[in-house]
Design a protein around this motif. Structure first.
Motif, mmCIF file in Angstrom:
data_model
loop_
_atom_site.group_PDB
_atom_site.id
_atom_site.type_symbol
_atom_site.label_atom_id
_atom_site.label_comp_id
_atom_site.label_asym_id
_atom_site.label_seq_id
_atom_site.Cartn_x
_atom_site.Cartn_y
_atom_site.Cartn_z
ATOM 1 N N HIS A 55 -22.273 19.975 -23.132
ATOM 2 C CA HIS A 55 -22.314 18.545 -22.683
ATOM 3 C C HIS A 55 -22.409 17.274 -23.959
ATOM 4 N N LEU A 56 -23.201 17.760 -24.746
ATOM 5 C CA LEU A 56 -23.083 17.021 -26.036
ATOM 6 C C LEU A 56 -21.585 16.873 -26.675
ATOM 7 N N ASN A 57 -20.956 18.202 -26.945
ATOM 8 C CA ASN A 57 -19.534 18.148 -27.276
ATOM 9 C C ASN A 57 -18.579 17.319 -26.573
ATOM 10 N N HIS A 58 -18.884 17.425 -25.224
ATOM 11 C CA HIS A 58 -17.925 16.841 -24.281
ATOM 12 C C HIS A 58 -18.125 15.273 -24.456
ATOM 13 N N ILE A 59 -19.406 14.765 -24.566
ATOM 14 C CA ILE A 59 -19.556 13.355 -24.979
ATOM 15 C C ILE A 59 -18.812 13.022 -26.308
ATOM 16 N N VAL A 60 -19.008 13.700 -27.328
ATOM 17 C CA VAL A 60 -18.477 13.385 -28.455
ATOM 18 C C VAL A 60 -17.099 13.329 -28.456
ATOM 19 N N LYS A 61 -16.244 14.129 -27.770
ATOM 20 C CA LYS A 61 -14.987 14.225 -27.556
ATOM 21 C C LYS A 61 -14.450 13.013 -26.696
ATOM 22 N N GLN A 62 -15.145 12.818 -25.886
ATOM 23 C CA GLN A 62 -14.713 11.454 -24.828
ATOM 24 C C GLN A 62 -14.650 10.379 -25.724
ATOM 25 N N GLU A 63 -15.901 10.191 -26.330
ATOM 26 C CA GLU A 63 -16.008 8.721 -27.030
ATOM 27 C C GLU A 63 -15.138 8.738 -28.371
ATOM 28 N N ASP A 80 -25.677 6.225 -27.315
ATOM 29 C CA ASP A 80 -25.918 5.738 -26.207
ATOM 30 C C ASP A 80 -25.737 6.536 -24.968
ATOM 31 N N ARG A 81 -24.527 7.263 -24.974
ATOM 32 C CA ARG A 81 -24.418 8.161 -23.781
ATOM 33 C C ARG A 81 -25.256 9.372 -24.020
ATOM 34 N N PHE A 82 -25.695 9.965 -24.853
ATOM 35 C CA PHE A 82 -26.722 11.007 -25.034
ATOM 36 C C PHE A 82 -27.915 10.681 -24.396
ATOM 37 N N PHE A 83 -28.583 9.535 -24.656
ATOM 38 C CA PHE A 83 -29.525 8.846 -24.187
ATOM 39 C C PHE A 83 -29.579 8.697 -22.584
ATOM 40 N N GLN A 84 -28.484 8.312 -22.311
ATOM 41 C CA GLN A 84 -27.984 7.612 -20.811
ATOM 42 C C GLN A 84 -28.071 9.078 -19.988
ATOM 43 N N GLU A 85 -27.398 10.114 -20.540
ATOM 44 C CA GLU A 85 -27.005 11.245 -19.759
ATOM 45 C C GLU A 85 -27.966 12.616 -19.899
ATOM 46 N N LEU A 86 -28.659 12.587 -20.793
ATOM 47 C CA LEU A 86 -29.522 13.680 -21.318
ATOM 48 C C LEU A 86 -30.989 13.209 -21.363
ATOM 49 N N SER A 87 -31.663 13.261 -20.291
ATOM 50 C CA SER A 87 -33.222 12.554 -20.385
ATOM 51 C C SER A 87 -34.105 13.460 -21.446
ATOM 52 N N LEU A 114 -25.764 7.432 -37.847
ATOM 53 C CA LEU A 114 -26.832 6.512 -37.123
ATOM 54 C C LEU A 114 -27.684 7.352 -36.344
ATOM 55 N N THR A 115 -28.807 6.948 -36.275
ATOM 56 C CA THR A 115 -30.012 7.645 -35.503
ATOM 57 C C THR A 115 -30.456 6.599 -34.201
ATOM 58 N N LYS A 116 -31.167 7.278 -33.288
ATOM 59 C CA LYS A 116 -31.804 6.630 -32.236
ATOM 60 C C LYS A 116 -32.863 7.444 -31.708
ATOM 61 N N LYS A 117 -33.874 6.901 -31.103
ATOM 62 C CA LYS A 117 -34.833 7.662 -30.401
ATOM 63 C C LYS A 117 -35.447 6.825 -29.226
ATOM 64 N N ARG A 118 -36.049 7.467 -28.339
ATOM 65 C CA ARG A 118 -36.680 6.818 -27.210
ATOM 66 C C ARG A 118 -37.784 6.284 -27.688
#
Length: 118
Positions: A55-63, A80-87, A114-118
């Motif tokens: 799923h992570l790889n799929h998001i990367v390819k799409q974006e 942003d997609r990682f955090f929206q789609e993978l809780s 870039l990094t992001k955290k919840r």
């Protein structure tokens, strides 16, 4: 807590500020590292208990397929997609590398991280 990494996702895309980059495109590399609680999946052996790296790889390819002038924008969209789609994700780091960028010199790559955290 555990870490899942996907290294050296190789893609061809059309990012950049120059007109020729939109037409010709370039080689890119994306590296991903996510932190999540992997204790349950380490015991259960059940895919639903972990972060699916497919799923992570799929998001990367799409974006990466969506043209942007700046790599920062692409990396932020991926996060942003990682955090929206993978809780399960608690923290993520994305590196987007443009291989052999058109800079008028001998430059192997330019990397945005870039990094992001919840």
């Amino acid at each position: 807590m555990g870490i899942i990494k996907i290294n050296n996702i190789k893609l061809y895309a059309y990012h950049g500020c120059l007109e020729e980059e939109a037409k010709i495109g370039s080689d890119y590399r994306v590296d991903v590292a996510i932190k999540a609680d992997l204790k349950k999946s380490a015991q259960s052996d059940v895919l639903a208990h972990t972060v699916d790296y497919v799923h992570l790889n799929h998001i990367v390819k799409q974006e990466m397929a969506i043209r942007s002038e700046l790599l920062e924008v692409v990396a932020q969209r991926i996060l942003d997609r990682f955090f929206q789609e993978l809780s399960m994700i608690q923290k993520a780091k994305v590196s987007v590398s443009k291989i052999n960028p058109p800079m008028g010199g001998n430059v192997e790559e330019v990397v945005i991280i870039l990094t992001k955290k919840r």
